[in-house]
Motif scaffolding. Structure first.
Motif, PDB file in Angstrom:
ATOM      1  N   GLY A  78       0.806  -1.218  -0.037  1.00 21.69           N
ATOM      2  CA  GLY A  78      -0.082   0.002  -0.118  1.00 21.69           C
ATOM      3  C   GLY A  78       0.910   1.152  -0.065  1.00 21.69           C
ATOM      4  O   GLY A  78       0.261   2.383  -0.174  1.00 21.69           O
ATOM      5  N   ASP A  79       2.101   1.116  -0.111  1.00 17.41           N
ATOM      6  CA  ASP A  79       2.959   2.213  -0.060  1.00 17.41           C
ATOM      7  C   ASP A  79       2.998   2.867  -1.479  1.00 17.41           C
ATOM      8  O   ASP A  79       3.518   2.309  -2.458  1.00 17.41           O
ATOM      9  CB  ASP A  79       4.320   1.920   0.414  1.00 17.41           C
ATOM     10  N   PRO A  80       2.550   4.083  -1.713  1.00 19.85           N
ATOM     11  CA  PRO A  80       2.643   4.536  -3.076  1.00 19.85           C
ATOM     12  C   PRO A  80       4.044   4.784  -3.669  1.00 19.85           C
ATOM     13  O   PRO A  80       4.093   4.460  -4.992  1.00 19.85           O
ATOM     14  CB  PRO A  80       2.022   5.909  -3.099  1.00 19.85           C
ATOM     15  N   ALA A  81       5.007   4.998  -2.781  1.00 24.16           N
ATOM     16  CA  ALA A  81       6.383   5.191  -3.236  1.00 24.16           C
ATOM     17  C   ALA A  81       7.126   3.763  -3.768  1.00 24.16           C
ATOM     18  O   ALA A  81       8.009   3.976  -4.492  1.00 24.16           O
ATOM     19  CB  ALA A  81       7.269   5.804  -2.221  1.00 24.16           C
ATOM     20  N   THR A 104       2.891   7.897 -10.886  1.00 24.01           N
ATOM     21  CA  THR A 104       2.206   8.393  -9.474  1.00 24.01           C
ATOM     22  C   THR A 104       3.132   9.392  -8.885  1.00 24.01           C
ATOM     23  O   THR A 104       4.210   9.449  -9.128  1.00 24.01           O
ATOM     24  CB  THR A 104       2.254   6.928  -8.595  1.00 24.01           C
ATOM     25  N   ALA A 105       2.091  10.109  -8.156  1.00 20.95           N
ATOM     26  CA  ALA A 105       2.792  11.217  -7.178  1.00 20.95           C
ATOM     27  C   ALA A 105       1.785  11.445  -6.330  1.00 20.95           C
ATOM     28  O   ALA A 105       0.573  11.453  -6.061  1.00 20.95           O
ATOM     29  CB  ALA A 105       2.696  12.390  -8.312  1.00 20.95           C
ATOM     30  N   THR A 106       2.559  12.005  -4.779  1.00 24.44           N
ATOM     31  CA  THR A 106       1.683  12.301  -3.890  1.00 24.44           C
ATOM     32  C   THR A 106       1.941  13.622  -3.510  1.00 24.44           C
ATOM     33  O   THR A 106       3.359  14.120  -3.324  1.00 24.44           O
ATOM     34  CB  THR A 106       2.180  11.339  -2.620  1.00 24.44           C
ATOM     35  N   GLU A 162      -3.445  14.003   2.258  1.00 20.05           N
ATOM     36  CA  GLU A 162      -2.476  13.834   1.402  1.00 20.05           C
ATOM     37  C   GLU A 162      -3.396  13.507   0.110  1.00 20.05           C
ATOM     38  O   GLU A 162      -4.529  12.807   0.309  1.00 20.05           O
ATOM     39  CB  GLU A 162      -1.305  12.813   1.177  1.00 20.05           C
ATOM     40  N   VAL A 163      -2.994  13.665  -1.153  1.00 23.89           N
ATOM     41  CA  VAL A 163      -3.624  13.147  -2.318  1.00 23.89           C
ATOM     42  C   VAL A 163      -2.461  12.403  -3.140  1.00 23.89           C
ATOM     43  O   VAL A 163      -1.510  13.012  -3.390  1.00 23.89           O
ATOM     44  CB  VAL A 163      -4.283  14.300  -3.307  1.00 23.89           C
ATOM     45  N   THR A 164      -3.045  11.226  -3.603  1.00 29.53           N
ATOM     46  CA  THR A 164      -2.001  10.513  -4.392  1.00 29.53           C
ATOM     47  C   THR A 164      -2.789  10.216  -5.794  1.00 29.53           C
ATOM     48  O   THR A 164      -3.856   9.928  -5.836  1.00 29.53           O
ATOM     49  CB  THR A 164      -1.520   9.082  -3.808  1.00 29.53           C
ATOM     50  N   THR A 189      -1.876  14.941 -10.223  1.00 29.05           N
ATOM     51  CA  THR A 189      -2.123  14.370 -11.285  1.00 29.05           C
ATOM     52  C   THR A 189      -0.966  14.924 -12.500  1.00 29.05           C
ATOM     53  O   THR A 189      -0.476  13.992 -13.213  1.00 29.05           O
ATOM     54  CB  THR A 189      -3.523  15.106 -11.865  1.00 29.05           C
ATOM     55  N   GLN A 190      -0.803  16.320 -12.348  1.00 23.49           N
ATOM     56  CA  GLN A 190       0.434  16.779 -13.196  1.00 23.49           C
ATOM     57  C   GLN A 190       1.414  16.150 -13.078  1.00 23.49           C
ATOM     58  O   GLN A 190       2.233  15.638 -13.963  1.00 23.49           O
ATOM     59  CB  GLN A 190       0.298  18.253 -13.134  1.00 23.49           C
ATOM     60  N   LYS A 191       2.101  15.714 -11.853  1.00 14.48           N
ATOM     61  CA  LYS A 191       3.315  15.325 -11.403  1.00 14.48           C
ATOM     62  C   LYS A 191       3.205  13.745 -11.993  1.00 14.48           C
ATOM     63  O   LYS A 191       4.342  13.164 -12.243  1.00 14.48           O
ATOM     64  CB  LYS A 191       3.655  15.646  -9.976  1.00 14.48           C
TER      65      LYS A 191
END
Length: 312
Positions: free
Chosen positions: A127-130, A154-156, A163-165, A287-289
């Protein structure tokens, strides 16, 4: 908790964003050529309140079959909407697809089995986005971004205490390189513009940038819908033009359901008092990132060059 997994198939693929405990969901569709499944039920006035996974897939409309495998995989694990007590469960699995049939074999598309594979990979993730794989993987395997390779990114972004991812498959018809600066839009990531200009422009086809933004903020349905809507602002910053008749741009949004006993904010459909301006800004930025992450990590395959091949 959100879990992300891929099935990467060489010239196509699919990605599953799983939320086995169930998540509040919304969607906003802006492109003129969308390929989607189960999006109407995400409107706040409809009955189903939670989803159990989002599927992003290559294969054009054929790729929607991957969601069947995700449904079966969730059902086997007892995850889904309980129809009656002690009876069957029906997993709720919205999906969106990109057009990648001009890359590799046009008859090779994600299948039910590939959806099951991506789901298993997602549920095995922590579950870690990184730690989510990015670039030419999953639904972004055969993505194109104008003249160069697209991909999955992906970006957070922080939004105060929340936070938003964003998880995005970048496959746009529009350009991701600014002709004035020779950089990715709004960055200092520069390309050899002579090489870039010599690349063959994409032939008109149904492209599409699809994805999902997630947040740990306690938003209600109306607020979550706004996050999905504003995420498209980030898409429009990273890709120009965007939302064309040849794109099927679709962005989902996910959040944990609001505690029914929590205080509500101002306006119908709002949850607890949170800074929605900051949260919306984070949705657009993430979203851009994420799109830029997809572009910079993509590989050059099937005769296409990638950003990394022409970067300065």
């Amino acid at each position: 908790m959100i879990h992300v997994g891929h099935a990467t198939l060489g010239d196509t693929g699919c990605t599953v964003i799983a939320c086995p405990e169930g998540a509040l969901a919304a969607v906003d569709v802006r492109g003129g050529g969308p390929g989607t499944r189960e999006t109407d039920l995400l409107e706040a006035h409809n009955t189903v309140e939670k989803v159990h996974a989002i599927v992003l897939s290559g294969g054009s409309a054929f790729g929607l079959a991957a969601a069947d495998g995700v449904m079966l995989g969730l059902e086997e694990r007892g995850i889904g909407f309980p129809v009656i007590d002690g009876g069957p469960v029906v997993p709720i699995v919205p999906a969106a697809v990109i057009f990648d049939l001009f890359v590799g074999s046009s008859t090779h598309r994600p299948t039910l089995v590939d959806g099951q594979t991506a789901l298993s990979a997602a549920l095995a993730a922590d579950g870690d986005p990184a730690k989510v794989d990015v670039g030419s993987v999953g639904a972004g395997t055969a993505a194109t971004a104008g003249r160069i390779s697209g991909g999955f990114g992906t970006a957070t972004v922080s939004a105060g205490e929340y936070e938003v991812t964003a998880y995005i498959v970048a496959n746009p018809m529009g350009d991701v390189v600014d002709p004035a600066t020779h950089c990715l839009w709004d960055t200092d990531l520069k390309v050899d513009y002579e090489k870039f200009s010599a690349l063959t422009p994409p032939r008109p086809k149904l492209n599409t940038t699809i994805g999902c933004v997630t947040t740990n903020a306690p938003v209600a349905p109306g607020q979550l819908k706004r996050l999905a809507m504003v995420a498209h602002d980030g898409l429009a910053r990273a890709v120009r033009p965007s939302h064309s008749p040849l794109d099927g741009d679709t962005i989902f949004a996910l959040a944990d359901p609001v505690d029914p006993g929590a205080s509500t904010g101002i306006g119908a459909g709002n949850g607890p008092d949170i800074d929605m301006v900051t949260l919306c800004a984070a949705s657009a930025d993430a979203t851009q990132k994420a799109i830029q992450c997809a572009i910079t990590h993509a590989a050059g395959t099937h005769g296409r060059l990638a950003f990394r091949d022409i970067a300065l």
